[in-house]
Design a protein around this motif. Sequence first.
Motif, mmCIF file in Angstrom:
data_model
loop_
_atom_site.group_PDB
_atom_site.id
_atom_site.type_symbol
_atom_site.label_atom_id
_atom_site.label_comp_id
_atom_site.label_asym_id
_atom_site.label_seq_id
_atom_site.Cartn_x
_atom_site.Cartn_y
_atom_site.Cartn_z
ATOM 1 N N VAL A 202 0.847 -1.196 0.000
ATOM 2 C CA VAL A 202 0.000 0.000 0.000
ATOM 3 C C VAL A 202 0.879 1.243 0.000
ATOM 4 O O VAL A 202 1.995 1.232 0.534
ATOM 5 C CB VAL A 202 -0.941 0.003 1.239
ATOM 6 C CG1 VAL A 202 -0.156 0.175 2.536
ATOM 7 C CG2 VAL A 202 -2.033 1.053 1.103
ATOM 8 N N ASP A 204 1.808 5.019 1.222
ATOM 9 C CA ASP A 204 1.621 5.662 2.527
ATOM 10 C C ASP A 204 0.738 6.909 2.462
ATOM 11 O O ASP A 204 0.337 7.440 3.495
ATOM 12 C CB ASP A 204 2.980 6.002 3.169
ATOM 13 C CG ASP A 204 3.827 6.958 2.329
ATOM 14 O OD1 ASP A 204 3.397 7.357 1.227
ATOM 15 O OD2 ASP A 204 4.935 7.310 2.787
ATOM 16 N N HIS A 205 0.410 7.388 1.245
ATOM 17 C CA HIS A 205 -0.477 8.537 1.100
ATOM 18 C C HIS A 205 -1.652 8.204 0.172
ATOM 19 O O HIS A 205 -2.065 9.031 -0.637
ATOM 20 C CB HIS A 205 0.295 9.742 0.562
ATOM 21 C CG HIS A 205 1.287 10.312 1.535
ATOM 22 N ND1 HIS A 205 2.617 9.969 1.531
ATOM 23 C CD2 HIS A 205 1.113 11.169 2.567
ATOM 24 C CE1 HIS A 205 3.248 10.616 2.505
ATOM 25 N NE2 HIS A 205 2.351 11.347 3.160
ATOM 26 N N ASP A 206 -2.168 7.001 0.305
ATOM 27 C CA ASP A 206 -3.299 6.587 -0.525
ATOM 28 C C ASP A 206 -4.601 6.910 0.202
ATOM 29 O O ASP A 206 -4.970 6.219 1.159
ATOM 30 C CB ASP A 206 -3.216 5.089 -0.818
ATOM 31 C CG ASP A 206 -4.250 4.629 -1.839
ATOM 32 O OD1 ASP A 206 -5.228 5.362 -2.066
ATOM 33 O OD2 ASP A 206 -4.063 3.543 -2.417
ATOM 34 N N PRO A 210 -8.328 3.015 3.279
ATOM 35 C CA PRO A 210 -8.239 3.185 4.734
ATOM 36 C C PRO A 210 -7.423 2.071 5.379
ATOM 37 O O PRO A 210 -7.509 0.900 4.976
ATOM 38 C CB PRO A 210 -9.711 3.126 5.182
ATOM 39 C CG PRO A 210 -10.501 3.481 3.962
ATOM 40 C CD PRO A 210 -9.725 2.951 2.809
ATOM 41 N N HIS A 211 -6.640 2.439 6.368
ATOM 42 C CA HIS A 211 -5.725 1.499 7.014
ATOM 43 C C HIS A 211 -6.461 0.276 7.562
ATOM 44 O O HIS A 211 -6.040 -0.868 7.342
ATOM 45 C CB HIS A 211 -4.983 2.216 8.149
ATOM 46 C CG HIS A 211 -3.888 1.414 8.779
ATOM 47 N ND1 HIS A 211 -2.726 1.066 8.111
ATOM 48 C CD2 HIS A 211 -3.783 0.859 10.021
ATOM 49 C CE1 HIS A 211 -1.959 0.357 8.905
ATOM 50 N NE2 HIS A 211 -2.564 0.215 10.067
ATOM 51 N N ASP A 212 -7.568 0.499 8.250
ATOM 52 C CA ASP A 212 -8.309 -0.619 8.846
ATOM 53 C C ASP A 212 -8.820 -1.579 7.781
ATOM 54 O O ASP A 212 -8.775 -2.809 7.951
ATOM 55 C CB ASP A 212 -9.468 -0.100 9.694
ATOM 56 C CG ASP A 212 -8.997 0.598 10.962
ATOM 57 O OD1 ASP A 212 -7.798 0.468 11.292
ATOM 58 O OD2 ASP A 212 -9.816 1.279 11.606
ATOM 59 N N PHE A 214 -7.592 -2.038 4.789
ATOM 60 C CA PHE A 214 -6.460 -2.738 4.181
ATOM 61 C C PHE A 214 -6.005 -3.905 5.058
ATOM 62 O O PHE A 214 -5.748 -5.009 4.559
ATOM 63 C CB PHE A 214 -5.319 -1.748 3.962
ATOM 64 C CG PHE A 214 -4.034 -2.370 3.494
ATOM 65 C CD1 PHE A 214 -3.908 -2.864 2.206
ATOM 66 C CD2 PHE A 214 -2.944 -2.465 4.348
ATOM 67 C CE1 PHE A 214 -2.722 -3.443 1.771
ATOM 68 C CE2 PHE A 214 -1.762 -3.035 3.926
ATOM 69 C CZ PHE A 214 -1.642 -3.525 2.636
ATOM 70 N N LEU A 215 -5.909 -3.677 6.353
ATOM 71 C CA LEU A 215 -5.424 -4.723 7.255
ATOM 72 C C LEU A 215 -6.376 -5.911 7.359
ATOM 73 O O LEU A 215 -5.972 -6.997 7.793
ATOM 74 C CB LEU A 215 -5.168 -4.135 8.646
ATOM 75 C CG LEU A 215 -3.998 -3.160 8.757
ATOM 76 C CD1 LEU A 215 -3.846 -2.673 10.190
ATOM 77 C CD2 LEU A 215 -2.698 -3.803 8.275
ATOM 78 N N VAL A 227 2.736 -7.094 5.518
ATOM 79 C CA VAL A 227 2.434 -5.767 4.976
ATOM 80 C C VAL A 227 3.725 -5.053 4.598
ATOM 81 O O VAL A 227 4.717 -5.114 5.329
ATOM 82 C CB VAL A 227 1.661 -4.906 6.001
ATOM 83 C CG1 VAL A 227 1.528 -3.470 5.526
ATOM 84 C CG2 VAL A 227 0.289 -5.513 6.271
ATOM 85 N N VAL A 229 4.723 -1.068 3.163
ATOM 86 C CA VAL A 229 4.247 0.275 2.837
ATOM 87 C C VAL A 229 5.278 0.965 1.954
ATOM 88 O O VAL A 229 6.472 0.976 2.267
ATOM 89 C CB VAL A 229 4.001 1.099 4.120
ATOM 90 C CG1 VAL A 229 3.509 2.496 3.763
ATOM 91 C CG2 VAL A 229 2.988 0.390 5.017
#
Length: 266
Positions: A202, A204-206, A210-212, A214-215, A227, A229
């Motif tokens: 992923v 880092d400025h996408d 959303p982080h949650d 993606f995880l 993961v 980044v």
Amino acid sequence: MTNTRSRGAASRGGWIRQYHHPRGDAPTLVCFPHAGGSASAYFALSAALSEGAEALIVQYPGRQDRLDEPALKDLGELADGVVAALAPWTGRPLTLFGHSMGSVVAYEVARRLERGPGPGPAGLVVSGNMAPSVQRDQGVHLMNDEELMTWMSDLAGTPPAVLADKELLATIAPALRADFTALETYRHPEGSSVECPISGYVGDHDPHVPHDGFLRWAEHTKAEFTVQVFEGGHFYIEDQVQDVARSILRDLSAFVSRRLARHPLA
């Protein structure tokens, strides 16, 4: 070993393209483009991967040399078409790589390959997208052509010259809308997952991943989830080709080694 049947199947058109041949035998990587994307979007990545991988690029219907075919609006149909086209290669463990929409298509192809007669995929690399179980309907497929292209411009994945060419946009729009229809109407089968490990990439400025969300890819494998980044936005892979290629080759080697250790004859 990569055989002449495989290479011929990749060069005749249809679903699979191969721009660069590896030096000698190499593990096989199948690459899935983003929504609205074509196989040529991975030309630079294919070149960077050619030292250590046989890179096969999926060409969805409705674009470039498949422009006379209707673009598919169902993600399951896309996955089914790819699985059928990969028949010449399924005797060996494949690794699948998909960016944005391509990550979900790759996941569905992995699920189907695991149900098939072959060894199933060695691993899955997913990039720039939330997990399949996260609802992603933002109504993009219902936008008019102008709104649709503005959306793509905001993603920074469409060259300005393309956005300024109204005739070209009219050619691109049907496939782009079909892809978003497939993605936004897709519903993940509850409780489904893959047996193979997943590696998630992923930017880092996408702002679109959303982080949650993606995880949550971790929920969709019965093996390991890792993961990585990268610096950049949604299309970080265009600016970080060499770094992305190195990461894919590392994952590819680890996936295949892990598969051979557990299934020496697969």
